[in-house]
Design a protein around this motif. Sequence first.
Motif, short mmCIF file in Angstrom:
data_model
loop_
_atom_site.label_atom_id
_atom_site.label_comp_id
_atom_site.label_asym_id
_atom_site.label_seq_id
_atom_site.Cartn_x
_atom_site.Cartn_y
_atom_site.Cartn_z
N LEU A 10 1.38 4.09 -12.12
CA LEU A 10 1.80 2.86 -11.44
C LEU A 10 2.43 1.87 -12.43
CD1 LEU A 10 -1.09 2.19 -8.91
CD2 LEU A 10 1.15 3.17 -8.46
N TRP A 29 0.86 -1.18 0.00
CA TRP A 29 0.00 0.00 0.00
C TRP A 29 0.90 1.23 0.00
CZ3 TRP A 29 -5.20 -0.22 -0.61
CH2 TRP A 29 -5.80 -1.48 -0.45
N TRP A 30 0.71 2.01 -1.06
CA TRP A 30 1.61 3.14 -1.26
C TRP A 30 0.82 4.41 -1.51
CZ3 TRP A 30 4.28 4.72 -6.33
CH2 TRP A 30 5.27 5.69 -6.07
N GLY A 31 1.08 5.39 -0.64
CA GLY A 31 0.39 6.66 -0.81
C GLY A 31 1.16 7.63 -1.68
N GLY A 32 2.47 7.37 -1.89
CA GLY A 32 3.26 8.21 -2.77
C GLY A 32 3.76 9.49 -2.13
N TYR A 85 -0.71 -3.94 -10.44
CA TYR A 85 -1.14 -2.78 -9.68
C TYR A 85 -2.66 -2.73 -9.62
CZ TYR A 85 -2.02 -0.77 -14.29
OH TYR A 85 -2.49 -0.55 -15.56
N GLY A 93 7.79 3.84 -0.82
CA GLY A 93 7.52 2.82 -1.82
C GLY A 93 8.77 2.19 -2.38
N THR A 150 -2.91 1.48 -4.45
CA THR A 150 -2.99 2.85 -3.99
C THR A 150 -4.45 3.28 -3.95
OG1 THR A 150 -2.10 5.09 -4.30
CG2 THR A 150 -2.80 3.92 -6.28
#
Length: 735
Positions: free
Chosen positions: A654, A606-609, A667, A614, A639
Amino acid sequence: MVQHSQKKFGAFLGVFTPSLLTILGVIMYLRFGWVVASVGVGGALLIVVICSAVAFITALSAAAVATNTPLGTGGEYYLISRSLGLPIGGAIGIPLYLCRVLSVTLYCFGLAEALAMIWPASWGAPPLPYLAVAFIFLTTVISGKSAEVSLKLQIPLMALVGLSIVALATGSLSGPIRKSEVFASPEAIAAAGGFWGVLAVYFPAITGFNAGIGMSGDLKDPQRAIPKGILGALAVGTLVYLIVPVLLGISEKATLQQLADIRPESRSVWTYVAVGGALLVLPGMWAAILSSAFGSILAGARVLQALARDGLSPRVLARTSRSGQPTWATWVSGAIAIAAAALGNLNTVALVVTIFFLTLYMSINLVAATEKLVNDPSYRPTIRVPWALSLLGAAGNLALMFLISPSGCVIAIVASFLVWAYLRQRALEGRWGDAWAGVWGSLARLSLRKLAKRPSDPRSWRPNILLLANGIEQRAALARMVAWFNQNAGILTVCELLTGKVEENEPLAHTRRASISQFLQCEGISAFAEAHVVSDFEQGVIDVAQSSGVGGLRANTVAFGWPSQPRRLEALAANIRTLHHLGKSTLIIRPSPVGGPSQFERIDIWWGGKENCGDLMLLLAYLLTLNPLWRRAKITLRTIIAAGQSQEQMAHELAALIASVRINAVYEVIVQEKSQSVFEVIHSRSAGADVVFLGLMVPQIGQEVEYCRRLEEMVDGMPTTVLVRNSGLFSGRLL
């Protein structure tokens, strides 16, 4: 065990005499004329120079090692095993022992040939193998009874040898001089087996200095006696060998045909040239050959005894008689020498002995070079030999082996390797330090210096992980997960912190190090075990994290298990902030309370950026998939976007991200519904995952309690969860 009194010997009687008489032995009397006839006087002198150079370098290397350490029984085997360890010592010691035994057979065959010269023709052809067996039996009986008797017998034998050499010189110089070519014709050399084949037959002559080294356990002061004895014997032996071919080659008293004649029934060419003929030559010849046999059986039995003491041969062979002699080992050696008589003739035995001795010499030179190269502080020999000279000697030995017999060279090296592999598998360990500690230490130091000089680059990043966890034996899942992340690509250290005073808790820390190390070994985890005493746990985390590692191999990632107490989690949140400023990435791992499957299939990221985590999450996920248990696992990069954001645009980003990092992953872009919280989305989508990666923030000062409450809510009910904070070299720079 009852201690028996044992006679000890000095440099002259214990080293010089057996060494010189073994050098001036069977080859000098029975094959030197053939060597001169085969390659010429110049070729013979060249062979002497080559072999003597190899022997001198090896003798210097052996002397250097011998003057650095107390010597016990076993000669060269003792030197090598105490320098490079038992497996390598055994790999050399066993061939060395066989070499000694074969030398006994060689010399007794030579004695049989020497006796055949006076064998009555009416008795028929002399039975050489049976005569050799009889002489082996005789030398075994005398040597097994007393080394003192054997060594003292060599004094009158040396006098007879000296008398025969004087007789040869007098006869040669007082007679007509032959004018001949310095080197033999190529046809003559080829007919004798080639230059290197002739050298192989001669080479055992110069190996005699080993007889003195083999008596190391019977010497009063081996560190002084061995260098003096072997170098003195080599110097005298080389001088004699530079003179004898000239005396044989220039005298017209013996024709080239007589020089080349090595038939057992033929007279020795020495008897044609020397004053007094057979009357002065034959006693010296028999004396030299018999003394060589004595020297070989004495040294061989002591090598076998040393092997037995180290557990490399039956323990019964380590027993000694009341006079301190290795009687059992002597009789076994004699039996093997008798069996070796089946090889049939002196030249064949000489070739086999040469190959094994060259293998031994190469090892001795490598030991001396290794000890010097690694700069071991304990290596302080009184005789200093440049490492390049020892290395040159080792290279020369290897080259000679190959030139003499390529197949024999390969067989000898492979045989030594197989013995080493077997002994290594048995995990034999000596109770002494060896040079390998210095070798690995030098390599490590060199590597660290090279790493320190290289500029830091994200592509050269390796996961050097420091796992801080108390009671790791009850947290095996945590240890395994961190080991999977490491994948032997970097260094893993498992550390336990003990709170208290050093003087009170250091014994416990020592015990914990041993316990952690044993646990890691049982789990098959390649890691270092540490335990430190700290006055304050939270400050101790920072202190240990800063000091962990050395040079370019410092810990770049600090891993923690999920704390069992909320207060400890809050303290950990404060530690994350400090570690972030130190450039240390942080992992907080909460293993699933339910045991994992035998094969893992799903990894969710889980990547919020926003926090640049990440990068590390993707890399850790990839490292997981390198493990056989995770090889089938599918990596999904997820995400969450708010309603109204472009789902297609995020999907495109992504896809480009996954392509750029070259990791096999898929993704998913999830649009958050108003009725759902972020936590609910994550819980619903990752409930079936085997591991879930989430990013970690650096909480603001004073917000640790609230942040920890949110973290607890996040991981509650989740499968194995790894919280990641990337504060390292490639934060925000996807690899």
